[in-house]
Design a protein around this motif. Sequence first.
Motif, mmCIF file in Angstrom:
data_model
loop_
_atom_site.group_PDB
_atom_site.id
_atom_site.type_symbol
_atom_site.label_atom_id
_atom_site.label_comp_id
_atom_site.label_asym_id
_atom_site.label_seq_id
_atom_site.Cartn_x
_atom_site.Cartn_y
_atom_site.Cartn_z
ATOM 1 N N THR A 41 25.221 11.901 -35.565
ATOM 2 C CA THR A 41 24.665 10.548 -35.124
ATOM 3 C C THR A 41 23.688 10.106 -35.821
ATOM 4 O O THR A 41 23.636 8.783 -36.253
ATOM 5 N N LEU A 67 23.878 6.673 -38.200
ATOM 6 C CA LEU A 67 22.704 5.599 -38.201
ATOM 7 C C LEU A 67 22.193 5.250 -39.688
ATOM 8 O O LEU A 67 21.928 4.222 -40.038
ATOM 9 N N SER A 82 21.598 0.212 -37.755
ATOM 10 C CA SER A 82 21.682 0.049 -36.206
ATOM 11 C C SER A 82 22.849 0.005 -35.723
ATOM 12 O O SER A 82 23.937 -0.732 -36.296
ATOM 13 N N LEU A 117 28.355 3.554 -31.489
ATOM 14 C CA LEU A 117 27.982 4.879 -32.041
ATOM 15 C C LEU A 117 29.012 5.760 -31.271
ATOM 16 O O LEU A 117 29.452 6.796 -32.081
ATOM 17 N N VAL A 162 14.977 8.735 -33.496
ATOM 18 C CA VAL A 162 15.699 7.554 -33.199
ATOM 19 C C VAL A 162 14.974 6.634 -32.403
ATOM 20 O O VAL A 162 13.957 6.947 -31.555
ATOM 21 N N ARG A 206 18.351 2.610 -33.854
ATOM 22 C CA ARG A 206 18.387 2.973 -35.143
ATOM 23 C C ARG A 206 17.600 4.223 -35.576
ATOM 24 O O ARG A 206 16.764 4.668 -34.693
#
Length: 151
Positions: free
Chosen positions: A49, A53, A58, A64, A88, A103
């Motif tokens: 993840t 990113l 973002s 996502l 994040v 983000r």
Amino acid sequence: MSAAEKYFDPMDGVAEAQLASVLRLSVMRLSRRMRQERSNTLTPTQIATLATLKRHGSMTLGELAAHERVQPPSMTRVVAHLAEAGLVARGAHPSDGRQVIARITEAGIDLLEADRRRRDEWLAERLASLSPDEMAALERAAPILDTLAGS
């Protein structure tokens, strides 16, 4: 004699199947070993993840989740954990107040870079023990493996 040479006889009719079996095992072992060199504090999904990113910028949690092929509730938990760790940042969607944008933070980028550096160092140490012929074979194989991975 290499592992592939023990099992792979190009003159028989099942050469591709034999090579596929040896290659599958070797790639799985290397992949498992590389994962062991990863950060012990995060799961593979959390690392993936963060990498997504960093690479794509973002995203909403739904985007996502789709990108990582997990269910949205799972991604919500992943991002919550990453946000709690300061890796994040979550923010409001500019036009849809029901959605959250995630983000990566500088701390997240630093963690990914340290993780990559650690795995690269581990692999470089192993490569240093190979013969020049073995190194040349890997240089030739790398783009082929990349092609296989992308197909």
